[in-house]
Design a protein around this motif. Structure first.
Motif, short mmCIF file in Angstrom:
data_model
loop_
_atom_site.label_atom_id
_atom_site.label_comp_id
_atom_site.label_asym_id
_atom_site.label_seq_id
_atom_site.Cartn_x
_atom_site.Cartn_y
_atom_site.Cartn_z
N LEU A 135 1.23 -1.63 0.18
CA LEU A 135 -0.19 0.23 0.18
C LEU A 135 1.28 1.06 0.30
O LEU A 135 0.56 2.30 -0.76
N ALA A 136 2.27 1.36 0.90
CA ALA A 136 2.89 2.61 1.05
C ALA A 136 2.89 2.94 -0.63
O ALA A 136 3.44 3.57 -1.06
N ALA A 137 3.69 1.34 -1.33
CA ALA A 137 4.87 1.54 -2.03
C ALA A 137 3.13 2.50 -3.32
O ALA A 137 3.99 2.61 -4.31
N ALA A 138 2.02 1.98 -3.75
CA ALA A 138 1.87 2.34 -4.60
C ALA A 138 0.60 3.96 -4.19
O ALA A 138 1.21 4.43 -4.70
N ILE A 139 0.83 4.27 -3.33
CA ILE A 139 0.45 5.47 -2.73
C ILE A 139 1.16 6.32 -3.21
O ILE A 139 1.67 7.70 -3.73
N ASP A 140 2.78 6.12 -2.51
CA ASP A 140 3.98 6.29 -3.31
C ASP A 140 3.92 6.89 -5.07
O ASP A 140 4.93 8.67 -5.25
N ARG A 141 2.93 5.92 -5.82
CA ARG A 141 2.76 6.43 -6.98
C ARG A 141 1.85 7.42 -7.67
O ARG A 141 2.00 7.31 -8.58
N GLN A 142 1.17 7.57 -6.22
CA GLN A 142 -0.29 8.49 -6.63
C GLN A 142 0.25 9.86 -7.31
O GLN A 142 1.35 9.83 -6.24
N SER A 143 -0.45 10.09 -8.24
CA SER A 143 -0.20 11.60 -8.73
C SER A 143 -1.00 12.40 -7.36
O SER A 143 -0.31 14.18 -7.45
N PHE A 144 -1.65 12.06 -6.99
CA PHE A 144 -3.18 13.27 -6.62
C PHE A 144 -2.96 14.66 -7.18
O PHE A 144 -3.29 15.39 -6.86
N HIS A 145 -3.12 14.58 -8.40
CA HIS A 145 -3.80 15.60 -9.10
C HIS A 145 -5.28 15.73 -8.59
O HIS A 145 -5.98 14.89 -8.94
N ARG A 146 -6.33 16.65 -8.64
CA ARG A 146 -7.04 17.07 -8.32
C ARG A 146 -8.02 16.95 -9.32
O ARG A 146 -7.72 18.70 -10.29
#
Length: 263
Positions: free
Chosen positions: A156-167
């Motif tokens: 999960l931590a690795a996957a979250i690190d890959r998210q862009s979190f663009h709005r």
């Protein structure tokens, strides 16, 4: 190039070039690839030549463009048949689409992103981003969050690190803390919601497809418009969606779905 691609040497860098060409979604010229490849001109040319010689890419001499080759198409078909949930889920998707009359999506995780592997259109189709073969974000889609919520902490931590979190919309979750809070709610109730987080006017309810051991195999969702389906009616679909996910999981176990790291 990412650290992973660099550490995998020539093979990793060559596959990164293949990904780059495919990512354009159209035939692409060398001059377009060079600024974004992160490789010297001669090295990029050498990789393109190798991929073309192996029929992984096709080169159009008239237009001087590269595109995915037929060997890649054959490999993709084989992967779809052997490693995708789509073949074992087909009957369940058909039944759910017929019963609900809504758009159904089937997805799997691919390096922290959502890969849509199959789809059934609503009786009154709605134009939207998600299509079979497309890759989308995990942090703001129902299927993505349904899968993220059930990953072990390291993945999960690795996957979250890959998210862009663009709005994408005013409802999009834009930081890891907000996402983790939502994932906790999803784990507790057994389904995920996309409340106009990826596309304005589009909402969905999704459930994870889990193996008997709790491994994430994929996710399934029912997608509709906020104009046609009030929130209470969408929430009422949690039962059918979770039931469909369980049936697909059972079919996948019987098919001995291949073990792989998907985050």
């Amino acid at each position: 190039m990412t650290g992973r691609e660099t550490s995998d040497g020539t093979v990793g860098r060559t596959l990164a070039v293949l990904d780059l060409v495919a990512g354009f979604g159209r035939p692409v010229r060398f001059a377009e690839l060079l600024p974004v490849a992160g490789l010297p001109k001669a090295t990029l040319y050498r990789f393109l030549q190798a991929l073309t010689h192996q029929d992984m890419l096709a080169f159009d001499e008239a237009h001087q463009t590269y595109a995915p080759g037929m060997r890649l198409v054959r490999l993709a078909h084989s992967a779809w048949a052997q490693s995708s949930l789509a073949p074992v889920a087909r009957a369940v998707l058909d039944e759910l689409a017929e019963a609900l009359g809504q758009t159904i999506h089937l997805a799997q995780l691919d390096n922290g992103a959502v890969l849509y592997v199959d789809k059934r259109n609503a009786k009154l189709p709605v134009e939207m981003f998600a299509q079979s073969g497309k890759v989308g974000p995990a942090y703001c889609t129902g299927v993505g969050k349904a899968m993220l919520a059930h990953l072990p902490e390291d993945r999960l931590a690795a996957a979250i690190d890959r998210q862009s979190f663009h709005r994408h919309t005013p409802s999009t979750l834009t930081d890891p803390a907000a996402l983790r809070a939502d994932l906790a709610r999803i784990r507790a109730r057994g389904y995920a919601l996309d409340d106009e987080e990826h596309e304005a006017g589009i909402a969905c309810i999704a459930a994870p497809i889990l193996s008997g051991a709790g491994r994430v195999l994929g996710a399934i969702s029912v997608t509709t418009t906020t104009a046609s389906t009030p929130r209470d009616r969408l929430l009422a679909l949690a039962g059918p969606v979770r039931d469909a996910a369980a049936r697909i999981a059972q079919a996948a176990e019987a098919w001995r779905f291949p073990e792989h790291r998907s985050a």
